[in-house]
Scaffold this motif. Structure first.
Motif, PDB file in Angstrom:
ATOM      1  N   ARG A 166     -72.254 167.833  38.758  1.00  0.00           N
ATOM      2  CA  ARG A 166     -73.422 168.412  38.856  1.00  0.00           C
ATOM      3  C   ARG A 166     -73.841 169.087  37.547  1.00  0.00           C
ATOM      4  O   ARG A 166     -73.197 169.234  36.531  1.00  0.00           O
ATOM      5  N   GLY A 167     -75.080 169.634  37.492  1.00  0.00           N
ATOM      6  CA  GLY A 167     -75.394 170.430  36.473  1.00  0.00           C
ATOM      7  C   GLY A 167     -76.072 169.693  35.317  1.00  0.00           C
ATOM      8  O   GLY A 167     -76.371 170.248  34.051  1.00  0.00           O
ATOM      9  N   CYS A 168     -76.314 168.189  35.446  1.00  0.00           N
ATOM     10  CA  CYS A 168     -76.816 167.631  34.302  1.00  0.00           C
ATOM     11  C   CYS A 168     -77.935 166.945  34.778  1.00  0.00           C
ATOM     12  O   CYS A 168     -78.227 166.156  35.837  1.00  0.00           O
ATOM     13  N   ARG A 169     -79.068 167.219  33.987  1.00  0.00           N
ATOM     14  CA  ARG A 169     -80.574 166.410  34.358  1.00  0.00           C
ATOM     15  C   ARG A 169     -80.459 164.994  33.985  1.00  0.00           C
ATOM     16  O   ARG A 169     -79.958 164.775  32.812  1.00  0.00           O
ATOM     17  N   ASN A 170     -80.789 164.188  34.786  1.00  0.00           N
ATOM     18  CA  ASN A 170     -80.969 162.667  34.492  1.00  0.00           C
ATOM     19  C   ASN A 170     -82.122 162.726  33.498  1.00  0.00           C
ATOM     20  O   ASN A 170     -83.070 163.532  33.463  1.00  0.00           O
ATOM     21  N   VAL A 171     -81.943 161.670  32.450  1.00  0.00           N
ATOM     22  CA  VAL A 171     -82.922 161.338  31.593  1.00  0.00           C
ATOM     23  C   VAL A 171     -83.168 159.787  31.282  1.00  0.00           C
ATOM     24  O   VAL A 171     -82.300 159.026  31.367  1.00  0.00           O
ATOM     25  N   MET A 172     -84.417 159.452  30.984  1.00  0.00           N
ATOM     26  CA  MET A 172     -84.654 157.760  30.592  1.00  0.00           C
ATOM     27  C   MET A 172     -85.372 158.166  29.425  1.00  0.00           C
ATOM     28  O   MET A 172     -86.414 158.532  29.292  1.00  0.00           O
ATOM     29  N   LEU A 173     -84.824 157.583  28.196  1.00  0.00           N
ATOM     30  CA  LEU A 173     -85.492 157.442  26.794  1.00  0.00           C
ATOM     31  C   LEU A 173     -85.889 156.013  26.647  1.00  0.00           C
ATOM     32  O   LEU A 173     -85.089 154.947  26.704  1.00  0.00           O
ATOM     33  N   TYR A 174     -87.069 156.004  26.338  1.00  0.00           N
ATOM     34  CA  TYR A 174     -87.486 154.559  26.014  1.00  0.00           C
ATOM     35  C   TYR A 174     -87.974 154.586  24.804  1.00  0.00           C
ATOM     36  O   TYR A 174     -88.763 155.434  24.003  1.00  0.00           O
ATOM     37  N   LEU A 175     -87.065 153.944  23.640  1.00  0.00           N
ATOM     38  CA  LEU A 175     -87.246 153.699  22.428  1.00  0.00           C
ATOM     39  C   LEU A 175     -88.355 153.099  21.973  1.00  0.00           C
ATOM     40  O   LEU A 175     -88.833 153.532  20.796  1.00  0.00           O
ATOM     41  N   ASP A 176     -88.896 152.143  22.585  1.00  0.00           N
ATOM     42  CA  ASP A 176     -89.743 151.378  22.123  1.00  0.00           C
ATOM     43  C   ASP A 176     -90.532 150.652  23.340  1.00  0.00           C
ATOM     44  O   ASP A 176     -90.336 150.900  24.540  1.00  0.00           O
TER      45      ASP A 176
ATOM     46  N   VAL B 271     -90.396 147.286  24.340  1.00  0.00           N
ATOM     47  CA  VAL B 271     -89.641 146.213  24.503  1.00  0.00           C
ATOM     48  C   VAL B 271     -89.307 145.997  25.981  1.00  0.00           C
ATOM     49  O   VAL B 271     -89.924 144.996  26.485  1.00  0.00           O
ATOM     50  N   PRO B 272     -88.798 146.991  26.513  1.00  0.00           N
ATOM     51  CA  PRO B 272     -88.261 148.280  26.238  1.00  0.00           C
ATOM     52  C   PRO B 272     -86.675 148.240  25.858  1.00  0.00           C
ATOM     53  O   PRO B 272     -85.766 147.810  26.732  1.00  0.00           O
ATOM     54  N   ASN B 273     -86.272 148.892  24.780  1.00  0.00           N
ATOM     55  CA  ASN B 273     -84.958 149.366  24.633  1.00  0.00           C
ATOM     56  C   ASN B 273     -84.853 150.749  25.156  1.00  0.00           C
ATOM     57  O   ASN B 273     -85.726 151.437  24.775  1.00  0.00           O
ATOM     58  N   VAL B 274     -84.101 150.954  26.358  1.00  0.00           N
ATOM     59  CA  VAL B 274     -83.904 152.100  26.979  1.00  0.00           C
ATOM     60  C   VAL B 274     -82.531 152.743  26.941  1.00  0.00           C
ATOM     61  O   VAL B 274     -81.424 151.928  26.617  1.00  0.00           O
ATOM     62  N   GLU B 275     -82.538 154.026  26.895  1.00  0.00           N
ATOM     63  CA  GLU B 275     -80.870 154.786  27.355  1.00  0.00           C
ATOM     64  C   GLU B 275     -81.527 155.569  28.524  1.00  0.00           C
ATOM     65  O   GLU B 275     -82.381 156.341  28.735  1.00  0.00           O
ATOM     66  N   VAL B 276     -80.510 155.368  29.377  1.00  0.00           N
ATOM     67  CA  VAL B 276     -80.494 156.049  30.791  1.00  0.00           C
ATOM     68  C   VAL B 276     -79.256 156.843  31.297  1.00  0.00           C
ATOM     69  O   VAL B 276     -78.157 156.176  30.859  1.00  0.00           O
ATOM     70  N   GLY B 277     -79.526 158.068  31.564  1.00  0.00           N
ATOM     71  CA  GLY B 277     -78.276 158.897  31.563  1.00  0.00           C
ATOM     72  C   GLY B 277     -78.627 160.290  32.036  1.00  0.00           C
ATOM     73  O   GLY B 277     -79.548 160.452  32.675  1.00  0.00           O
ATOM     74  N   VAL B 278     -77.766 160.946  31.444  1.00  0.00           N
ATOM     75  CA  VAL B 278     -77.943 162.803  31.690  1.00  0.00           C
ATOM     76  C   VAL B 278     -77.888 163.232  30.211  1.00  0.00           C
ATOM     77  O   VAL B 278     -77.329 162.954  29.330  1.00  0.00           O
ATOM     78  N   ALA B 279     -78.816 164.590  30.196  1.00  0.00           N
ATOM     79  CA  ALA B 279     -78.673 165.505  29.442  1.00  0.00           C
ATOM     80  C   ALA B 279     -77.219 166.348  29.531  1.00  0.00           C
ATOM     81  O   ALA B 279     -76.861 166.706  30.708  1.00  0.00           O
ATOM     82  N   LEU B 280     -76.399 166.273  28.624  1.00  0.00           N
ATOM     83  CA  LEU B 280     -74.970 167.162  28.719  1.00  0.00           C
ATOM     84  C   LEU B 280     -74.553 167.526  27.475  1.00  0.00           C
ATOM     85  O   LEU B 280     -74.627 167.081  26.394  1.00  0.00           O
ATOM     86  N   ASP B 281     -74.491 169.008  27.428  1.00  0.00           N
ATOM     87  CA  ASP B 281     -74.315 169.529  26.256  1.00  0.00           C
ATOM     88  C   ASP B 281     -72.493 170.175  25.865  1.00  0.00           C
ATOM     89  O   ASP B 281     -72.669 170.985  25.226  1.00  0.00           O
TER      90      ASP B 281
END
Length: 150
Positions: A49-59, A61-71
């Motif tokens: 827990r404690g990690c927010r889900n993220v989806m980054l669309y680089l372009d 196409v789409p080239n994507v990164e799916v995951g979580v913010a984790l510091d």
């Protein structure tokens, strides 16, 4: 729903993701498996827990990164890699309600950019609030990286 758009300077935010190249048509069926891979890796490292889900669309196409913010660092396995959300000027809105309305939030940012003579740099991303069974309680930040002015 009306979306208020603000501009700020975003710092890079560390993420843990699975990257993929897909199509917009396939993406709704692809992203859950990518996110499950990331959470499987995190759970194996004792993070649940404690990690927010993220989806980054680089372009587009789409080239994507799916995951979580984790510091904080953790062991990464399989296709799960460290990455980051981009730094720089961003136009942001917050979408409240069902994820089905996220397209309207992205359109609101695109319309704002056109109306304020700001050029999107390409990458855009969503940062999800905590899960809630009631769609009225759901919120998602929508960010578009902008080209620097001047």
């Amino acid at each position: 729903m009306s979306h208020q758009v603000t501009v700020s300077e975003a710092a890079a935010r560390p993420t843990v993701v699975v990257a993929a190249t897909t199509t917009w048509r396939e993406f709704p069926a692809v992203w859950p498996g990518l996110l499950d891979e990331v959470w499987g890796c995190l759970r194996a490292a004792g993070i649940d827990r404690g990690c927010r889900n993220v989806m980054l669309y680089l372009d587009d196409v789409p080239n994507v990164e799916v995951g979580v913010a984790l510091d904080r660092p953790g062991p990464l396995t399989g296709r799960v890699t460290a990455s980051a959300l981009p730094a720089g000027p961003v136009a942001t809105t917050v979408h409240r309600g069902s994820y089905a309305g996220l397209g309207a939030a992205h359109q609101a940012v695109a319309d704002w950019c056109a109306a304020h003579d700001r050029t999107p740099a390409g990458p855009r991303w969503e940062v999800y609030g905590p899960h809630h069974d009631d769609p009225a309680e759901v919120w998602t930040e929508v960010h578009w990286l902008l080209h620097h002015m001047g």
